[in-house]
Design a protein around this motif. Structure first.
Motif, PDB file in Angstrom:
ATOM      1  N   ASN A  21      31.080  16.680  55.473  1.00  0.00           N
ATOM      2  CA  ASN A  21      29.758  17.932  55.530  1.00  0.00           C
ATOM      3  C   ASN A  21      28.540  17.554  54.421  1.00  0.00           C
ATOM      4  OD1 ASN A  21      29.777  18.014  58.063  1.00  0.00           O
ATOM      5  ND2 ASN A  21      30.745  19.730  57.868  1.00  0.00           N
ATOM      6  N   ASP A  22      29.564  17.097  53.002  1.00  0.00           N
ATOM      7  CA  ASP A  22      28.754  17.419  51.325  1.00  0.00           C
ATOM      8  C   ASP A  22      27.679  16.492  51.486  1.00  0.00           C
ATOM      9  OD1 ASP A  22      30.863  18.810  51.218  1.00  0.00           O
ATOM     10  OD2 ASP A  22      32.302  17.309  50.113  1.00  0.00           O
ATOM     11  N   GLN A  23      26.538  16.847  50.942  1.00  0.00           N
ATOM     12  CA  GLN A  23      25.818  16.735  50.395  1.00  0.00           C
ATOM     13  C   GLN A  23      25.763  15.607  48.938  1.00  0.00           C
ATOM     14  OE1 GLN A  23      21.723  16.222  53.074  1.00  0.00           O
ATOM     15  NE2 GLN A  23      24.067  16.472  53.530  1.00  0.00           N
ATOM     16  N   LEU A  24      24.927  14.560  48.774  1.00  0.00           N
ATOM     17  CA  LEU A  24      25.330  13.594  47.214  1.00  0.00           C
ATOM     18  C   LEU A  24      23.980  13.957  46.719  1.00  0.00           C
ATOM     19  CD1 LEU A  24      27.673  10.549  48.336  1.00  0.00           C
ATOM     20  CD2 LEU A  24      28.086  12.826  48.176  1.00  0.00           C
ATOM     21  N   LEU A  25      24.469  14.743  45.709  1.00  0.00           N
ATOM     22  CA  LEU A  25      22.844  13.818  45.230  1.00  0.00           C
ATOM     23  C   LEU A  25      22.993  13.293  43.921  1.00  0.00           C
ATOM     24  CD1 LEU A  25      20.614  15.738  43.465  1.00  0.00           C
ATOM     25  CD2 LEU A  25      22.615  16.781  41.497  1.00  0.00           C
ATOM     26  N   VAL A  26      21.552  12.249  44.290  1.00  0.00           N
ATOM     27  CA  VAL A  26      21.811  11.118  43.535  1.00  0.00           C
ATOM     28  C   VAL A  26      19.838  10.616  43.001  1.00  0.00           C
ATOM     29  CG1 VAL A  26      23.476   9.946  45.453  1.00  0.00           C
ATOM     30  CG2 VAL A  26      20.787   9.926  46.058  1.00  0.00           C
ATOM     31  N   ILE A  27      20.303   9.891  41.831  1.00  0.00           N
ATOM     32  CA  ILE A  27      18.951   9.211  41.306  1.00  0.00           C
ATOM     33  C   ILE A  27      18.883   7.634  42.539  1.00  0.00           C
ATOM     34  CG2 ILE A  27      17.596   8.265  39.746  1.00  0.00           C
ATOM     35  CD1 ILE A  27      19.410  10.572  37.793  1.00  0.00           C
ATOM     36  N   SER A  28      17.309   7.728  42.865  1.00  0.00           N
ATOM     37  CA  SER A  28      17.739   6.549  43.381  1.00  0.00           C
ATOM     38  C   SER A  28      16.128   6.096  43.573  1.00  0.00           C
ATOM     39  CB  SER A  28      18.365   6.765  45.155  1.00  0.00           C
ATOM     40  OG  SER A  28      17.732   5.690  45.435  1.00  0.00           O
ATOM     41  N   ASP A  29      15.959   4.607  44.372  1.00  0.00           N
ATOM     42  CA  ASP A  29      14.775   3.864  43.314  1.00  0.00           C
ATOM     43  C   ASP A  29      14.351   4.275  45.791  1.00  0.00           C
ATOM     44  OD1 ASP A  29      16.267   2.102  45.077  1.00  0.00           O
ATOM     45  OD2 ASP A  29      15.458   0.440  43.968  1.00  0.00           O
ATOM     46  N   GLU A  54      26.707   0.201  43.536  1.00  0.00           N
ATOM     47  CA  GLU A  54      26.129  -1.463  43.252  1.00  0.00           C
ATOM     48  C   GLU A  54      25.004  -1.568  44.228  1.00  0.00           C
ATOM     49  OE1 GLU A  54      29.105  -2.492  45.955  1.00  0.00           O
ATOM     50  OE2 GLU A  54      30.977  -2.219  44.487  1.00  0.00           O
ATOM     51  N   GLN A  55      24.373  -0.439  44.896  1.00  0.00           N
ATOM     52  CA  GLN A  55      23.523  -0.615  45.413  1.00  0.00           C
ATOM     53  C   GLN A  55      22.395   0.412  44.721  1.00  0.00           C
ATOM     54  OE1 GLN A  55      23.862   2.123  48.764  1.00  0.00           O
ATOM     55  NE2 GLN A  55      25.539   1.093  49.695  1.00  0.00           N
ATOM     56  N   ARG A  56      22.318   0.595  43.800  1.00  0.00           N
ATOM     57  CA  ARG A  56      21.319   1.138  42.175  1.00  0.00           C
ATOM     58  C   ARG A  56      21.142   2.222  42.851  1.00  0.00           C
ATOM     59  NH1 ARG A  56      16.011  -1.469  41.732  1.00  0.00           N
ATOM     60  NH2 ARG A  56      16.311  -0.951  39.746  1.00  0.00           N
ATOM     61  N   VAL A  57      22.219   2.666  43.162  1.00  0.00           N
ATOM     62  CA  VAL A  57      22.152   4.111  43.159  1.00  0.00           C
ATOM     63  C   VAL A  57      22.373   5.328  42.004  1.00  0.00           C
ATOM     64  CG1 VAL A  57      22.437   6.741  44.774  1.00  0.00           C
ATOM     65  CG2 VAL A  57      21.599   4.075  45.694  1.00  0.00           C
ATOM     66  N   MET A  58      22.650   6.169  41.925  1.00  0.00           N
ATOM     67  CA  MET A  58      23.418   6.364  40.784  1.00  0.00           C
ATOM     68  C   MET A  58      23.920   7.847  41.116  1.00  0.00           C
ATOM     69  SD  MET A  58      22.652   7.684  36.648  1.00  0.00           S
ATOM     70  CE  MET A  58      22.901   6.197  36.294  1.00  0.00           C
ATOM     71  N   LEU A  59      25.377   8.600  41.277  1.00  0.00           N
ATOM     72  CA  LEU A  59      25.822   9.693  41.635  1.00  0.00           C
ATOM     73  C   LEU A  59      25.904  10.844  40.761  1.00  0.00           C
ATOM     74  CD1 LEU A  59      26.930  11.330  44.334  1.00  0.00           C
ATOM     75  CD2 LEU A  59      29.317   9.767  44.022  1.00  0.00           C
ATOM     76  N   TRP A  77      33.640   7.438  53.874  1.00  0.00           N
ATOM     77  CA  TRP A  77      33.390   7.397  52.229  1.00  0.00           C
ATOM     78  C   TRP A  77      34.398   9.483  52.941  1.00  0.00           C
ATOM     79  CZ3 TRP A  77      27.650   7.532  50.509  1.00  0.00           C
ATOM     80  CH2 TRP A  77      26.982   6.771  51.003  1.00  0.00           C
ATOM     81  N   MET A  78      34.759   9.712  53.690  1.00  0.00           N
ATOM     82  CA  MET A  78      35.433  10.615  54.238  1.00  0.00           C
ATOM     83  C   MET A  78      36.170  11.218  53.644  1.00  0.00           C
ATOM     84  SD  MET A  78      35.496  13.392  57.925  1.00  0.00           S
ATOM     85  CE  MET A  78      37.105  11.656  57.929  1.00  0.00           C
ATOM     86  N   ASP A  79      36.513  11.958  52.289  1.00  0.00           N
ATOM     87  CA  ASP A  79      37.839  12.241  52.089  1.00  0.00           C
ATOM     88  C   ASP A  79      38.599  10.980  50.834  1.00  0.00           C
ATOM     89  OD1 ASP A  79      38.584  14.914  53.298  1.00  0.00           O
ATOM     90  OD2 ASP A  79      38.853  13.632  54.644  1.00  0.00           O
ATOM     91  N   ARG A  80      37.731  10.357  50.111  1.00  0.00           N
ATOM     92  CA  ARG A  80      37.597   8.890  49.603  1.00  0.00           C
ATOM     93  C   ARG A  80      37.121   9.972  48.112  1.00  0.00           C
ATOM     94  NH1 ARG A  80      35.281   3.325  51.639  1.00  0.00           N
ATOM     95  NH2 ARG A  80      36.535   2.721  49.969  1.00  0.00           N
ATOM     96  N   PRO A  81      37.816   9.942  46.916  1.00  0.00           N
ATOM     97  CA  PRO A  81      37.435  10.297  45.744  1.00  0.00           C
ATOM     98  C   PRO A  81      36.055  10.274  45.040  1.00  0.00           C
ATOM     99  CG  PRO A  81      38.863   8.446  45.005  1.00  0.00           C
ATOM    100  CD  PRO A  81      38.902   8.934  46.810  1.00  0.00           C
ATOM    101  N   PHE A  82      35.376  11.351  44.357  1.00  0.00           N
ATOM    102  CA  PHE A  82      34.064  11.152  43.871  1.00  0.00           C
ATOM    103  C   PHE A  82      33.914   9.802  43.007  1.00  0.00           C
ATOM    104  CE2 PHE A  82      30.779  11.991  40.491  1.00  0.00           C
ATOM    105  CZ  PHE A  82      30.252  12.351  41.238  1.00  0.00           C
ATOM    106  N   ASN A  83      34.774   9.247  41.749  1.00  0.00           N
ATOM    107  CA  ASN A  83      34.644   8.064  41.327  1.00  0.00           C
ATOM    108  C   ASN A  83      34.354   7.186  42.387  1.00  0.00           C
ATOM    109  OD1 ASN A  83      37.495   7.504  42.296  1.00  0.00           O
ATOM    110  ND2 ASN A  83      38.115   7.650  39.962  1.00  0.00           N
ATOM    111  N   GLU A  84      35.193   6.835  42.816  1.00  0.00           N
ATOM    112  CA  GLU A  84      35.543   5.324  43.575  1.00  0.00           C
ATOM    113  C   GLU A  84      33.805   6.236  44.691  1.00  0.00           C
ATOM    114  OE1 GLU A  84      37.751   3.589  48.063  1.00  0.00           O
ATOM    115  OE2 GLU A  84      38.721   5.526  46.849  1.00  0.00           O
ATOM    116  N   ILE A  85      33.554   6.619  45.429  1.00  0.00           N
ATOM    117  CA  ILE A  85      32.358   6.661  45.850  1.00  0.00           C
ATOM    118  C   ILE A  85      31.275   6.229  44.993  1.00  0.00           C
ATOM    119  CG2 ILE A  85      30.584   8.299  47.871  1.00  0.00           C
ATOM    120  CD1 ILE A  85      32.929   9.180  49.104  1.00  0.00           C
ATOM    121  N   SER A  86      30.403   6.739  43.727  1.00  0.00           N
ATOM    122  CA  SER A  86      30.250   6.646  42.738  1.00  0.00           C
ATOM    123  C   SER A  86      29.987   4.963  42.610  1.00  0.00           C
ATOM    124  CB  SER A  86      31.173   7.457  41.896  1.00  0.00           C
ATOM    125  OG  SER A  86      29.413   6.557  40.598  1.00  0.00           O
ATOM    126  N   ARG A  87      31.165   4.353  42.626  1.00  0.00           N
ATOM    127  CA  ARG A  87      30.931   2.579  42.509  1.00  0.00           C
ATOM    128  C   ARG A  87      30.912   2.010  42.985  1.00  0.00           C
ATOM    129  NH1 ARG A  87      36.715   3.397  40.108  1.00  0.00           N
ATOM    130  NH2 ARG A  87      37.759   3.308  42.403  1.00  0.00           N
TER     131      ARG A  87
END
Length: 330
Positions: free
Chosen positions: A322-330, A295-300, A281-291
């Motif tokens: 080195n970023d940390q992604l803030l997500v809602i996940s089960d 698909e894994q039922r994780v909301m970015l 995911w490195m250097d990929r845009p936020f919206n792409e990683i969100s998609r």
């Protein structure tokens, strides 16, 4: 020499002393009865067996002295050996009860390692402990509080220490130098300014013993946030500010408070957390990683870069390794 041995023996704890005297008297009488009645008791072991059965008042009757001298030895054994055995078991029971009471009353030393150290007893710490027990069955928790009279979680993985958490002897009992995580909750029964000073004093005391412990502290007043940072707090929970934010969001959007509680409750099937960035995911845009995550039922929701947290960033923001992604996940 005899005086030295007696003085050494007298320094032993009570339970080992009584046990030693009981064993010694049984062996002695077992040897004597073998000498007095060698036909009835062919070996010293037979004599010791008879002495144990007689002193414990079991009395199988497989070995019985037949002579007057043998019966006198039996009488002495009952008077001496049985009293030692009775004293031993009585002392053993008393010691077990005292140990249990000491543990229950928060006077016992904690000897484990990598424990979660929780300071202060209130509804917040009660909920935290309940959730930790349910989420991590083997979690080792040490609770320090001065207002409690006994352990509020008997029979669970919670060790209670009674005392003020900024005293060295209390932290030593809690084995704070081996703690993995520290949570200091504010005492809301005292004025907010005083409660924050006690929190910072506790943080300094624990960090002085264990500089590597990950510390989470609750601060009530904005003025003491900087002092908590200076004292070495890794995370600061500003209770009053966070509560006011929840209230304001509920004013603007009715029902928001209950939704936030569900989102933050680890036991409700979903949780708010940080996850690491995958190398792909490195250097990929936020919206792409969100998609990808959706698909894994994780909301970015956003990401954390260094000390800065960005929520709902522009879709084309590039994500770093080195970023940390803030997500809602089960």
């Amino acid at each position: 020499m005899a005086t030295y041995l007696y003085q050494t023996f007298s320094r032993w704890p009570l339970l080992p002393r009584i046990f030693f005297m009981a064993v010694f008297s049984i062996i002695l009488f077992g040897f004597v009865i073998h000498l007095v009645e060698p036909k009835t008791f062919p070996s010293t072991f037979d004599g010791i067996w008879w002495a144990i059965i007689t002193a414990s008042t079991v009395g199988y009757g497989d070995y019985t002295p037949h002579t007057t001298a043998g019966r006198l030895v039996g009488i002495l054994l009952i008077l001496v050996g049985a009293s030692f055995l009775s004293s031993y078991f009585a002392t053993l029971a008393t010691t077990a009860i005292n140990t249990q009471n000491t543990l229950k009353q928060g006077k016992s030393l904690y000897i484990g390692k990598k424990q979660t150290l929780i300071i202060g007893w209130n509804e917040r710490s009660r909920d935290v402990i309940n959730q930790l027990i349910q989420l991590k069955n083997e979690a080792q928790i040490v609770l320090i509080d001065d207002s409690l009279t006994e352990n509020p979680f008997p029979g669970m993985h919670v060790h209670f220490i009674k005392g003020k958490p900024f005293y060295d002897h209390v932290l030593t009992k809690a084995n704070a130098k081996s703690a993995e995580l520290l949570l200091v909750t504010a005492d809301q029964n005292t004025p907010e300014y005083q409660a924050d000073m006690n929190t910072i004093l506790t943080l300094i005391a624990v960090k002085g013993i264990n500089p590597e412990v990950h510390s989470i502290v609750e601060i009530l007043t904005a003025e003491h946030v900087l002092n908590a940072e200076r004292a070495g707090a890794d995370e600061i929970i500003q209770t009053n500010k966070q509560t006011s934010y929840v209230m304001m969001n509920s004013i603007l959007a009715h029902g928001m408070a209950s939704s936030l509680l569900i989102m933050l409750n680890q036991l409700k099937g979903s949780s708010l957390k940080f996850i690491s960035v995958d190398r792909d995911w490195m250097d990929r845009p936020f919206n792409e990683i969100s998609r990808i995550l959706s698909e894994q039922r994780v909301m970015l929701l956003g990401y954390k870069r260094g000390e800065n947290s960005i929520v709902n960033p522009p879709p084309d923001d590039k994500i770093h390794l080195n970023d940390q992604l803030l997500v809602i996940s089960d």
